[in-house]
Design a protein around this motif. Sequence first.
Motif, PDB file in Angstrom:
ATOM      1  N   ILE A 104       9.414   9.954  -6.913  1.00  0.00           N
ATOM      2  CA  ILE A 104       8.165   9.193  -7.060  1.00  0.00           C
ATOM      3  C   ILE A 104       8.414   7.680  -7.098  1.00  0.00           C
ATOM      4  CG2 ILE A 104       6.220   8.730  -8.612  1.00  0.00           C
ATOM      5  CD1 ILE A 104       6.274  11.770  -9.276  1.00  0.00           C
ATOM      6  N   PRO A 105       9.290   7.187  -7.980  1.00  0.00           N
ATOM      7  CA  PRO A 105       9.548   5.734  -7.946  1.00  0.00           C
ATOM      8  C   PRO A 105      10.270   5.297  -6.667  1.00  0.00           C
ATOM      9  CG  PRO A 105      10.984   6.813  -9.539  1.00  0.00           C
ATOM     10  CD  PRO A 105       9.998   7.834  -9.111  1.00  0.00           C
ATOM     11  N   GLN A 106      11.157   6.169  -6.139  1.00  0.00           N
ATOM     12  CA  GLN A 106      11.849   5.823  -4.893  1.00  0.00           C
ATOM     13  C   GLN A 106      10.871   5.693  -3.734  1.00  0.00           C
ATOM     14  OE1 GLN A 106      15.020   8.592  -4.066  1.00  0.00           O
ATOM     15  NE2 GLN A 106      16.497   7.479  -5.303  1.00  0.00           N
ATOM     16  N   ASP A 107       9.928   6.616  -3.641  1.00  0.00           N
ATOM     17  CA  ASP A 107       8.972   6.602  -2.529  1.00  0.00           C
ATOM     18  C   ASP A 107       8.146   5.323  -2.504  1.00  0.00           C
ATOM     19  OD1 ASP A 107       9.844   9.071  -1.777  1.00  0.00           O
ATOM     20  OD2 ASP A 107       8.174  10.183  -2.644  1.00  0.00           O
ATOM     21  N   ILE A 108       7.755   4.856  -3.677  1.00  0.00           N
ATOM     22  CA  ILE A 108       6.972   3.622  -3.759  1.00  0.00           C
ATOM     23  C   ILE A 108       7.800   2.443  -3.257  1.00  0.00           C
ATOM     24  CG2 ILE A 108       5.793   2.038  -5.331  1.00  0.00           C
ATOM     25  CD1 ILE A 108       5.140   4.475  -7.099  1.00  0.00           C
ATOM     26  N   GLY A 109       9.091   2.429  -3.658  1.00  0.00           N
ATOM     27  CA  GLY A 109       9.971   1.351  -3.224  1.00  0.00           C
ATOM     28  C   GLY A 109      10.300   1.430  -1.741  1.00  0.00           C
ATOM     29  N   TYR A 110      10.559   2.638  -1.232  1.00  0.00           N
ATOM     30  CA  TYR A 110      10.914   2.794   0.178  1.00  0.00           C
ATOM     31  C   TYR A 110       9.751   2.431   1.095  1.00  0.00           C
ATOM     32  CZ  TYR A 110      15.106   5.297  -1.394  1.00  0.00           C
ATOM     33  OH  TYR A 110      16.292   5.633  -1.983  1.00  0.00           O
ATOM     34  N   ALA A 111       8.537   2.706   0.642  1.00  0.00           N
ATOM     35  CA  ALA A 111       7.367   2.322   1.439  1.00  0.00           C
ATOM     36  C   ALA A 111       7.333   0.804   1.610  1.00  0.00           C
ATOM     37  CB  ALA A 111       6.085   2.822   0.776  1.00  0.00           C
ATOM     38  N   LYS A 112       7.702   0.073   0.563  1.00  0.00           N
ATOM     39  CA  LYS A 112       7.754  -1.390   0.673  1.00  0.00           C
ATOM     40  C   LYS A 112       8.840  -1.830   1.655  1.00  0.00           C
ATOM     41  CE  LYS A 112       5.725  -2.930  -3.682  1.00  0.00           C
ATOM     42  NZ  LYS A 112       4.777  -3.845  -2.997  1.00  0.00           N
ATOM     43  N   LEU A 113       9.956  -1.069   1.707  1.00  0.00           N
ATOM     44  CA  LEU A 113      10.998  -1.370   2.687  1.00  0.00           C
ATOM     45  C   LEU A 113      10.448  -1.266   4.110  1.00  0.00           C
ATOM     46  CD1 LEU A 113      14.376   0.328   1.647  1.00  0.00           C
ATOM     47  CD2 LEU A 113      13.928  -2.095   1.994  1.00  0.00           C
TER      48      LEU A 113
END
Length: 651
Positions: A104-113
């Motif tokens: 969940i926290p990774q997905d939010i960050g990867y979307a920003k990538l």
Amino acid sequence: MGSNRVEDEGGIGSAVSSRRHADNEPYKVGVPPKQNLFKEFKFTFKETFFHDDPLRPFKDQPKSRKLLLGIEAIFPIVDWGRRYKLSMFKGDLIAGLTIASLCIPQDIGYAKLANLEPNFGLYSSFVPPLIYAFMGSSRDIAIGPVAVVSLLLGSMLQEEIDPKNKVEYQRLAFTATFFAGLTQFALGFFRLGFLIDFLSHAAIVGFMAGAAITISLQQLKGLLGIKTKAFTKNTDIVSVMRSVWTTVHHGWNWQTILIGVTFLAFILFTKYLAKRNKKLFWMPAIAPLISVIISTFCVYITRADKQGVQIVNHIRRGINPPSLDDIHFTGSYLATGFRIGIVAGMVALTEAVAIGRTFATMKDYQIDGNKEMIALGTMNVVGSMTSCYVATGSFSRSAVNYMAGCNTAVSNIVMSLVVLLTLEVITPLFKYTPNAILASIIISAVVGLFDYDAMVLIWKIDKFDFVACMGAFFGVVFISVEIGLLIAVSISFAKILLQVTRPRTAVLGKIPRTSVYRNIQQYPEAAKVPGVLIVRVDSAIYFSNSNYIRERILRLLADEEEQLKANSQQRIQFLIVEMSPVTDIDTSGIHALEDLYKSLLKRDIKLVIANPGQVVLDKLHASDFANTLGEDKIFLSVGDAIMTLAPKLEP
């Protein structure tokens, strides 16, 4: 007895070898029976595309059974689902909840990538894992967005459309995802998965390490609190560091730095503890979610966002909206989406297959590479129609999935349902999540992509592989992700071409007290046979290397003759070409042997061939070169050739 043992050099069989030496006469290599062209083509085609014989389970089965096997081939869940037990669900449930807390926290960050809104990262961990759970053959792989593909997609998309133009940017992202899935599906359906093997392990290690550095540098923007407008869109290290240092006096925010560095240290510390004690695997898995909860709470009660701490803000609530109408099936962006999709799809496929094979080996089960590609392709095609971007296997999540005791792909289903719950209920709570936390999570996640030990091992084993590794690494770090990938592919192909066009050759000598002939450089004690030069060709002979092999053999002969003349030793009368490593030969190869034969005739040297394989022998006879050479010049082994030629050697 051991010292007089005779080894069968060509692997033709101990019965032949023993009979030959019992009679003390060399075994004659006869004319092979003619091969059926259709059968030979059928065998070659089958070994290339259907080496695993996918139709074998269907043979001699009733129609109802064939139908069930067909369904199981497309949906493996039907097969293992019948054997699924409630006792297995405990491991899958724990594993699913654990990887959900990480994703969940990774997905939010990867979307920003990828320069997309955070909800698109969560969307991509909802639909694709469900599709994969039904169609994938790996028990351990965890599906979702990954850092490398997110960065690659984001950097390629922003070159075409400004991310501020959200609608068009998202449409191109969906289009690229559609074609990424289509590429993966096509490779699996047409059984072309071997194409991804052309990207060498060394090139992948270098590319991943470069991507880890680039991704980490990109996160300095969030970790230091630098505003997006003041930060470069380029990914190379020079541009990024210039943006960082030019904003040091007016762009950095100390509260953001404190939050980011503190929680980065916390996450890395939990990874260190887990590495020391395998039973603590759950700590780095839940550390990102704990960091998000604590930091979000702290920002909310202190209103640090008013002091310059950048936050996620609103995340759209609800499940994936349809996006089929947003995909460019016509127009100017069709070709662009196709190009980006192929690149992203191939990188995603390479990562997923490598991860799947790794964990399958650890648990001692088999995965079907072509089925994996079809499953990955299908989930990305469906994902592109449900507001997802390219998803694949995540190494960090798959490792946690494995350590948490997953038994089947049900863990992916559990993770997907938790993400669904998050999308429906929890997303408003992420409003005050600081961007620094997402940067910390991403940096901690990509640390493992930099495999220093693998680089050292590559250097020790193969220097050319190390060049490929470093070429990919520096290409990503100093130029761009796409260029680094291009360099990786180019060097991999260059290595293949070099090995094909410049194969190794070796001069052989006789090992003392045996009848074995080996490379004199590897075995210095091996003695050359007076009057005979024995050369081994360590490659198939094709149009690409035939002239080089002929010239190389003649150079070896010239060097040997020069050395013999200087020492007043017996001249070369026979040249034996040992062909056991020569798996195949084409027309150009035959012509090269003919030219070699003619060149040797002018020097009064006879050409002899030892131990040709069946394919090579067939072609030597089909081309009539065997008759030109003389059947008494083709032998089963070097030992047989020497035994026959010894009486003919001039003193």
